[in-house]
Design a protein around this motif. Structure first.
Motif, PDB file in Angstrom:
ATOM      1  N   ARG A   1       0.827  -1.210   0.000  1.00  0.00           N
ATOM      2  CA  ARG A   1       0.000   0.000   0.000  1.00  0.00           C
ATOM      3  C   ARG A   1       0.862   1.262   0.000  1.00  0.00           C
ATOM      4  NH1 ARG A   1      -3.762   0.483  -2.628  1.00  0.00           N
ATOM      5  NH2 ARG A   1      -2.804   2.415  -3.202  1.00  0.00           N
ATOM      6  N   SER A   2       1.958   1.253   0.745  1.00  0.00           N
ATOM      7  CA  SER A   2       2.842   2.423   0.799  1.00  0.00           C
ATOM      8  C   SER A   2       3.493   2.676  -0.553  1.00  0.00           C
ATOM      9  CB  SER A   2       3.918   2.229   1.870  1.00  0.00           C
ATOM     10  OG  SER A   2       3.334   2.171   3.163  1.00  0.00           O
ATOM     11  N   ALA A   3       3.962   1.618  -1.219  1.00  0.00           N
ATOM     12  CA  ALA A   3       4.591   1.771  -2.536  1.00  0.00           C
ATOM     13  C   ALA A   3       3.582   2.268  -3.567  1.00  0.00           C
ATOM     14  CB  ALA A   3       5.216   0.451  -2.978  1.00  0.00           C
ATOM     15  N   LEU A   4       2.387   1.682  -3.577  1.00  0.00           N
ATOM     16  CA  LEU A   4       1.368   2.112  -4.537  1.00  0.00           C
ATOM     17  C   LEU A   4       0.947   3.555  -4.287  1.00  0.00           C
ATOM     18  CD1 LEU A   4      -0.799  -1.133  -4.772  1.00  0.00           C
ATOM     19  CD2 LEU A   4       0.762  -0.217  -6.516  1.00  0.00           C
ATOM     20  N   ASP A   5       0.822   3.944  -3.023  1.00  0.00           N
ATOM     21  CA  ASP A   5       0.473   5.332  -2.716  1.00  0.00           C
ATOM     22  C   ASP A   5       1.584   6.285  -3.144  1.00  0.00           C
ATOM     23  OD1 ASP A   5      -1.999   4.624  -1.754  1.00  0.00           O
ATOM     24  OD2 ASP A   5      -1.542   5.054   0.353  1.00  0.00           O
ATOM     25  N   ALA A   6       2.838   5.878  -2.968  1.00  0.00           N
ATOM     26  CA  ALA A   6       3.961   6.717  -3.393  1.00  0.00           C
ATOM     27  C   ALA A   6       3.917   6.935  -4.911  1.00  0.00           C
ATOM     28  CB  ALA A   6       5.283   6.088  -2.973  1.00  0.00           C
ATOM     29  N   ILE A   7       3.617   5.882  -5.650  1.00  0.00           N
ATOM     30  CA  ILE A   7       3.478   6.003  -7.105  1.00  0.00           C
ATOM     31  C   ILE A   7       2.338   6.951  -7.440  1.00  0.00           C
ATOM     32  CG2 ILE A   7       2.881   4.748  -9.220  1.00  0.00           C
ATOM     33  CD1 ILE A   7       4.341   2.286  -7.875  1.00  0.00           C
ATOM     34  N   GLU A   8       1.206   6.793  -6.760  1.00  0.00           N
ATOM     35  CA  GLU A   8       0.051   7.667  -6.997  1.00  0.00           C
ATOM     36  C   GLU A   8       0.366   9.122  -6.668  1.00  0.00           C
ATOM     37  OE1 GLU A   8      -3.279   6.054  -4.831  1.00  0.00           O
ATOM     38  OE2 GLU A   8      -3.178   4.161  -5.938  1.00  0.00           O
ATOM     39  N   HIS A   9       1.316   9.351  -5.752  1.00  0.00           N
ATOM     40  CA  HIS A   9       1.732  10.709  -5.391  1.00  0.00           C
ATOM     41  C   HIS A   9       2.820  11.244  -6.323  1.00  0.00           C
ATOM     42  CE1 HIS A   9      -0.556   9.982  -1.703  1.00  0.00           C
ATOM     43  NE2 HIS A   9      -0.509  11.288  -1.520  1.00  0.00           N
ATOM     44  N   GLY A  10       3.128  10.512  -7.392  1.00  0.00           N
ATOM     45  CA  GLY A  10       4.063  10.992  -8.394  1.00  0.00           C
ATOM     46  C   GLY A  10       5.529  10.726  -8.104  1.00  0.00           C
ATOM     47  N   LEU A  11       5.818   9.881  -7.135  1.00  0.00           N
ATOM     48  CA  LEU A  11       7.203   9.557  -6.812  1.00  0.00           C
ATOM     49  C   LEU A  11       7.686   8.372  -7.635  1.00  0.00           C
ATOM     50  CD1 LEU A  11       6.847   9.798  -2.934  1.00  0.00           C
ATOM     51  CD2 LEU A  11       7.933  11.483  -4.435  1.00  0.00           C
ATOM     52  N   GLN A  12       8.984   8.367  -7.951  1.00  0.00           N
ATOM     53  CA  GLN A  12       9.597   7.193  -8.564  1.00  0.00           C
ATOM     54  C   GLN A  12       9.894   6.217  -7.430  1.00  0.00           C
ATOM     55  OE1 GLN A  12      12.966   8.284 -10.938  1.00  0.00           O
ATOM     56  NE2 GLN A  12      11.799   9.741 -12.143  1.00  0.00           N
ATOM     57  N   VAL A  13       9.445   4.980  -7.583  1.00  0.00           N
ATOM     58  CA  VAL A  13       9.490   4.014  -6.476  1.00  0.00           C
ATOM     59  C   VAL A  13      10.299   2.791  -6.864  1.00  0.00           C
ATOM     60  CG1 VAL A  13       8.093   2.472  -5.047  1.00  0.00           C
ATOM     61  CG2 VAL A  13       7.276   4.781  -5.562  1.00  0.00           C
ATOM     62  N   ARG A  14      11.201   2.428  -5.954  1.00  0.00           N
ATOM     63  CA  ARG A  14      11.905   1.149  -6.039  1.00  0.00           C
ATOM     64  C   ARG A  14      11.626   0.385  -4.758  1.00  0.00           C
ATOM     65  NH1 ARG A  14      18.182   2.109  -7.348  1.00  0.00           N
ATOM     66  NH2 ARG A  14      18.059   2.674  -5.150  1.00  0.00           N
ATOM     67  N   VAL A  15      11.261  -0.883  -4.881  1.00  0.00           N
ATOM     68  CA  VAL A  15      11.132  -1.770  -3.721  1.00  0.00           C
ATOM     69  C   VAL A  15      12.364  -2.660  -3.719  1.00  0.00           C
ATOM     70  CG1 VAL A  15       9.801  -3.607  -2.640  1.00  0.00           C
ATOM     71  CG2 VAL A  15       8.615  -1.737  -3.800  1.00  0.00           C
ATOM     72  N   LEU A  16      13.084  -2.674  -2.603  1.00  0.00           N
ATOM     73  CA  LEU A  16      14.277  -3.500  -2.478  1.00  0.00           C
ATOM     74  C   LEU A  16      13.844  -4.887  -2.001  1.00  0.00           C
ATOM     75  CD1 LEU A  16      16.719  -0.891  -0.873  1.00  0.00           C
ATOM     76  CD2 LEU A  16      16.059  -1.208  -3.273  1.00  0.00           C
ATOM     77  N   ALA A  17      13.713  -5.794  -2.960  1.00  0.00           N
ATOM     78  CA  ALA A  17      13.061  -7.090  -2.724  1.00  0.00           C
ATOM     79  C   ALA A  17      13.730  -7.919  -1.642  1.00  0.00           C
ATOM     80  CB  ALA A  17      12.989  -7.879  -4.028  1.00  0.00           C
ATOM     81  N   GLY A  18      15.025  -7.771  -1.441  1.00  0.00           N
ATOM     82  CA  GLY A  18      15.704  -8.532  -0.404  1.00  0.00           C
ATOM     83  C   GLY A  18      15.480  -7.997   0.995  1.00  0.00           C
ATOM     84  N   LEU A  19      14.804  -6.849   1.089  1.00  0.00           N
ATOM     85  CA  LEU A  19      14.583  -6.209   2.384  1.00  0.00           C
ATOM     86  C   LEU A  19      13.104  -6.023   2.681  1.00  0.00           C
ATOM     87  CD1 LEU A  19      17.496  -3.621   2.358  1.00  0.00           C
ATOM     88  CD2 LEU A  19      17.387  -5.820   3.557  1.00  0.00           C
ATOM     89  N   VAL A  20      12.299  -6.950   2.168  1.00  0.00           N
ATOM     90  CA  VAL A  20      10.873  -7.015   2.498  1.00  0.00           C
ATOM     91  C   VAL A  20      10.545  -8.466   2.790  1.00  0.00           C
ATOM     92  CG1 VAL A  20      10.211  -5.000   1.116  1.00  0.00           C
ATOM     93  CG2 VAL A  20      10.151  -7.267   0.069  1.00  0.00           C
ATOM     94  N   ALA A  21       9.473  -8.692   3.539  1.00  0.00           N
ATOM     95  CA  ALA A  21       9.022 -10.053   3.831  1.00  0.00           C
ATOM     96  C   ALA A  21       7.499 -10.041   3.877  1.00  0.00           C
ATOM     97  CB  ALA A  21       9.590 -10.558   5.153  1.00  0.00           C
ATOM     98  N   PRO A  22       6.872 -11.051   3.282  1.00  0.00           N
ATOM     99  CA  PRO A  22       5.413 -11.102   3.235  1.00  0.00           C
ATOM    100  C   PRO A  22       4.798 -11.925   4.358  1.00  0.00           C
ATOM    101  CG  PRO A  22       6.268 -12.809   1.821  1.00  0.00           C
ATOM    102  CD  PRO A  22       7.470 -12.112   2.447  1.00  0.00           C
ATOM    103  N   VAL A  23       3.516 -11.717   4.568  1.00  0.00           N
ATOM    104  CA  VAL A  23       2.727 -12.615   5.410  1.00  0.00           C
ATOM    105  C   VAL A  23       2.593 -13.941   4.675  1.00  0.00           C
ATOM    106  CG1 VAL A  23       0.442 -13.035   6.416  1.00  0.00           C
ATOM    107  CG2 VAL A  23       1.470 -10.745   6.550  1.00  0.00           C
ATOM    108  N   ASP A  24       2.224 -13.854   3.399  1.00  0.00           N
ATOM    109  CA  ASP A  24       2.015 -15.019   2.544  1.00  0.00           C
ATOM    110  C   ASP A  24       2.919 -14.861   1.323  1.00  0.00           C
ATOM    111  OD1 ASP A  24       0.820 -16.181   0.027  1.00  0.00           O
ATOM    112  OD2 ASP A  24      -0.574 -17.050   1.449  1.00  0.00           O
ATOM    113  N   PRO A  25       3.856 -15.796   1.085  1.00  0.00           N
ATOM    114  CA  PRO A  25       4.779 -15.639  -0.034  1.00  0.00           C
ATOM    115  C   PRO A  25       4.105 -15.442  -1.394  1.00  0.00           C
ATOM    116  CG  PRO A  25       5.577 -17.339   1.434  1.00  0.00           C
ATOM    117  CD  PRO A  25       4.186 -16.965   1.913  1.00  0.00           C
ATOM    118  N   ALA A  26       3.034 -16.177  -1.666  1.00  0.00           N
ATOM    119  CA  ALA A  26       2.348 -16.013  -2.946  1.00  0.00           C
ATOM    120  C   ALA A  26       1.729 -14.620  -3.055  1.00  0.00           C
ATOM    121  CB  ALA A  26       1.280 -17.090  -3.124  1.00  0.00           C
ATOM    122  N   ALA A  27       1.111 -14.157  -1.980  1.00  0.00           N
ATOM    123  CA  ALA A  27       0.524 -12.819  -1.988  1.00  0.00           C
ATOM    124  C   ALA A  27       1.613 -11.754  -2.080  1.00  0.00           C
ATOM    125  CB  ALA A  27      -0.322 -12.610  -0.734  1.00  0.00           C
ATOM    126  N   GLY A  28       2.775 -12.013  -1.492  1.00  0.00           N
ATOM    127  CA  GLY A  28       3.899 -11.091  -1.611  1.00  0.00           C
ATOM    128  C   GLY A  28       4.350 -10.947  -3.048  1.00  0.00           C
TER     129      GLY A  28
END
Length: 191
Positions: free
Chosen positions: A147-174
């Motif tokens: 939600r934070s990344a999508l909101d940042a995009i909606e606010h006109g920011l260039q967004v990178r998610v650093l995949a090695g530094l996130v963890a999901p509740v559910d891997p498939a949903a992640g």
């Protein structure tokens, strides 16, 4: 163009052993600390969000009043001032410029829904700091990071998610969340 780091909800209740702990949460905390030690000077501003829910009430339906469904409502977690709401001990917060608290009386998935200790919105701080790009790390990929990344995009920011530094509740949903962020215009990169 200035780049900021968004550290999303690296709190005790979202790491192993917490009320809503995710596998890999502690590793994310340690990894973000390493990122800041090695690359902190690449960020003009470092933000850290945290769920900071009210102790009373259901926080706008966020806390289940019966059995939680783990989709729209949850067990009690990250109550303001509690040990579960504190940042995980492996996350070194000395480089954090601005703390954003979210979820007071509401769901509060996105960092954009929170405020600084002075009551400023994230938009105000981003504008004042001249931020145009953000890297996003933290917990959990399929909820607050998404939600934070999508909101940042909606606010006109260039967004990178650093995949090695996130963890999901559910891997498939992640994985679905990361694909959704990419589809919206963000970039997912290894950390």
């Amino acid at each position: 163009m200035a780049r900021a780091l968004f550290i999303i909800d690296v709190q005790n209740d979202f790491t192993e052993g917490g009320a809503l702990g995710v596998n890999g949460g502690e590793a994310v905390a340690a990894g973000v600390t390493q990122l800041l030690a090695e690359h902190g000077d690449e960020y003009a501003h470092v933000f850290a969000s945290r769920d900071w829910h009210d102790a009373e009430g259901d926080n706008g339906g966020h806390f289940a009043t019966g059995e939680p469904d783990y989709v729209t409502n949850w067990p009690v977690h990250c109550v303001a001032g509690s040990a579960g709401a504190e940042y995980h001990h492996a996350l070194d917060t000395k480089s954090v410029d601005t703390h954003i608290s979210k979820g007071q009386g509401a769901h509060g998935y996105s960092i954009f829904e929170g405020v600084t200790p002075e009551g400023l919105s994230l938009d105000e701080v981003l504008t004042d700091a001249g931020i145009t790009e953000v890297d996003v790390v933290g917990l959990a990929t399929d909820y607050c990071v998404r939600r934070s990344a999508l909101d940042a995009i909606e606010h006109g920011l260039q967004v990178r998610v650093l995949a090695g530094l996130v963890a999901p509740v559910d891997p498939a949903a992640g994985d679905v969340a990361l694909a959704e962020i990419t589809e919206a215009g963000g970039v997912v990169v290894p950390a």
